[in-house]
Design a protein around this motif. Structure first.
Motif, short mmCIF file in Angstrom:
data_model
loop_
_atom_site.label_atom_id
_atom_site.label_comp_id
_atom_site.label_asym_id
_atom_site.label_seq_id
_atom_site.Cartn_x
_atom_site.Cartn_y
_atom_site.Cartn_z
N LYS A 65 53.26 77.34 112.07
CA LYS A 65 52.53 77.05 113.31
C LYS A 65 51.48 75.95 113.11
N SER A 66 50.71 76.09 112.03
CA SER A 66 49.70 75.05 111.76
C SER A 66 50.37 73.72 111.48
N THR A 67 51.43 73.76 110.70
CA THR A 67 52.15 72.53 110.38
C THR A 67 52.68 71.87 111.65
N PHE A 185 44.64 73.93 119.42
CA PHE A 185 43.72 74.91 118.81
C PHE A 185 44.48 75.66 117.71
N ASP A 186 44.04 75.52 116.46
CA ASP A 186 44.71 76.24 115.38
C ASP A 186 43.90 77.47 114.98
N GLU A 187 44.28 78.60 115.48
CA GLU A 187 43.59 79.87 115.23
C GLU A 187 42.08 79.73 115.37
N PRO A 188 41.64 79.34 116.57
CA PRO A 188 40.21 79.00 116.74
C PRO A 188 39.26 80.17 116.55
MG LIG Z 1 48.12 78.56 110.34
#
Ligand SMILES: [Mg+2]
Ligand SMILES: Nc1ncnc2c1ncn2[C@@H]1O[C@H](COP(=O)(O)OP(=O)(O)O)[C@@H](O)[C@H]1O
Lengths: 272, 224
Positions: A65-67, A185-188
């Protein structure tokens, strides 16, 4: 159980499959592949984002997901696949990537505020150095953005003097200052206590209501249920299932989605 | 003639030595920063061959005694290059090149201690890598480097006395000359030692004031 989502007025609740012209999409992500060494992290991910839409990404950790978010603004360069902002290609855009990164803001799990700058300097630095704004206008806009996230009173405080929730709100203001069309938003809220999580989610809700287009990796199912127009469930570098919260959270088509979502049943019950 | 009047008589000569000593230190520190900082940036952000070249440089200058370096450059390398440089200049350059080797390590450590996420955040706002280094990474890493870097001042100040060996008329050289002429030993060398201590102290005070002025809450040394 899940609370019914109240649809923000600007989202017309279009059906997934209604035929749309390309220019109806703010962002198009097409067949993204990414490997780290032999580790195939993204195996051909595609989706489209309409203006004003909030898409929440869920899925086990290590799923890419982050990638995926980083491939969208080219902080990570995918081996294959394309990203478009309206009709402009973001991938392979050379030095123009600076413009696309302004238009595609990003908010990180650990805020990544600039530690040597006060809150207001954090927000204005890119206005000065990237947009080459004059100092007065930059300051005025930075204060305005801080006001939007309820942090104007903390303008002269350094990151070390802020709570996690406050720091994250400043980082949202920093992204907003660039006048983005989409914010990633990455796991804000993953680094925050429940209380601080709430104040950040409030800001994000307000932002979604104001018509901002948002891609949010988060396991805040209450937020997903009430704010998302679509939820995308990812596993092992693929999109398993995608749909409106009602379908994806209450009645997922796949067992894998059901199993994953099931873990959060107790979390979502206590919401609102 | 008593010691006080001898000292009074030679004071102008000693002051000349102090200024040469401070000149050596100032030039050496200047070269050290001017080379050490870019070297550190290359070691963190540069291409692999450049990194290797700088590692080799640091290994060379840190691996040899100062005196060996001094003789090597004064009697060997510079003459071989056809350069007939004054001893003062050679001394300052050797101290500076050696300082750069140490300082590049200090700056590198400071740059690497900055959370990598801040570079990513800067890029995500549309900054180029160079802008991010200038506006985000360097202001922080210089503050972090300052306490470690401030040790370079007493290091180079004390090392500068070794330029005696190639005849630079700095403080120690002049002290020895006075001793040779007057046959007064202990008081004169004590006086020399006292001057070094005072120079040391004064320099550290200045650095301390700078540290205080650039301190940021919750950040680096001297900060809350
Ligand atoms: Mg991640
Ligand atoms: N810079 C990187 N170098 C090598 N491997 C990476 C890098 N970034 C992520 N990965 C790997 O890619 C996989 C997916 O990571 P990530 O995108 O962070 O997943 P998620 O955000 O869904 O938890 C993980 O196996 C992770 O170890």
């Amino acid at each position: 159980m899940w609370s019914k989502k109240e649809l923000p007025s600007r989202a017309s609740g279009q059906g997934q499959d209604s035929p749309m012209k390309d220019d109806a999409f703010v962002l198009r992500v097409e067949d993204i592949h990414k490997k780290f060494g032999t580790n195939e992290v993204l195996k051909g991910v595609s989706f489209n984002v309409r203006k004003g839409e909030t898409i929440v990404f869920i899925g086990p950790s290590g799923t890419g997901k982050s990638t995926l978010l980083r491939c969208i603004n080219q902080l990570t360069i995918p081996e294959k696949g394309r990203v478009w902002l309206h009709d402009d290609e973001v991938t392979n855009s050379g030095p123009k990537i600076s413009y696309f990164r302004q238009k595609i803001g990003m908010v990180f799990q650990n805020f990544y505020l600039f530690d040597h700058l006060t809150a207001v300097r954090n927000v204005e630095i890119a206005l000065l150095k990237v947009k080459k704004m004059d100092p007065e206008s930059a300051r005025r806009q930075a204060l305005y953005e801080l006001e939007q996230v309820g942090m104007k009173g903390w303008a002269d405080h350094y990151p070390a003097e802020l709570s996690g929730g406050q720091a994250q709100r400043v980082s949202i203001a920093r992204a907003l200052a660039m006048d983005p069309e989409v914010i990633l938003f990455d796991e804000p809220t993953s680094a925050l206590d429940p209380e601080l999580t709430r104040e950040v989610l409030e800001v994000m809700k307000k932002l979604a209501k104001s018509g901002m287009t948002m891609l949010v990796v988060s396991h805040e199912m209450g937020f997903a249920a009430s704010v998302a127009n679509q939820i995308i469930f990812m596993e092992n570098g693929n999109i398993v299932e995608q749909g409106p919260p009602d379908a994806l959270l209450y009645d997922p088509a796949y067992v894998r989605t059901r199993k994953f979502v099931g873990q959060f049943a107790d979390l979502t019950q206590r919401k609102d | 003639m008593d010691v006080t009047s001898i000292l009074a008589e030679w004071t102008p000569y000693l002051i000349g030595g102090i200024s040469l000593t401070l000149g050596l230190v100032a030039i050496a520190l200047g070269i050290g920063v001017a080379l050490g900082l870019p070297f550190a940036l290359v070691q963190v952000y540069g291409p692999r061959p450049a990194k290797a070249a700088i590692s080799a440089y640091a290994w060379f200058f840190r691996g040899l005694p100062v005196l060996v370096l001094l003789f090597l450059f004064y009697f060997g390398i510079f003459p071989a290059m056809g350069l007939d440089l004054p001893a003062f200049f050679v001394g300052a350059v050797v101290l500076g090149l050696r300082g750069a080797a140490y300082q590049s390590q200090i700056f590198r450590g400071a740059i690497q201690s900055i959370n990598e996420g801040q570079m990513i955040a800067a890029l995500s706002l549309g900054m180029t890598r160079l802008t991010a280094i200038k506006s985000i990474i360097l202001p922080q890493s210089l503050r972090i480097a300052l306490p470690g870097w401030s040790n370079e001042y007493p290091e180079i100040l004390t090392d500068s006395a070794i330029c005696y060996a190639i005849g630079v008329a700095e403080l120690l050289t002049r002290t020895s000359q006075i001793v040779a002429v007057t046959y007064v030993t202990m008081p004169i060398y004590l006086c020399c030692a006292l001057i070094f201590i005072l120079l040391n102290y004064a320099g550290m005070r200045v650095i301390h004031v700078v540290e205080k002025r650039v301190a940021i809450p919750g950040f680096g040394a001297g900060a809350g």
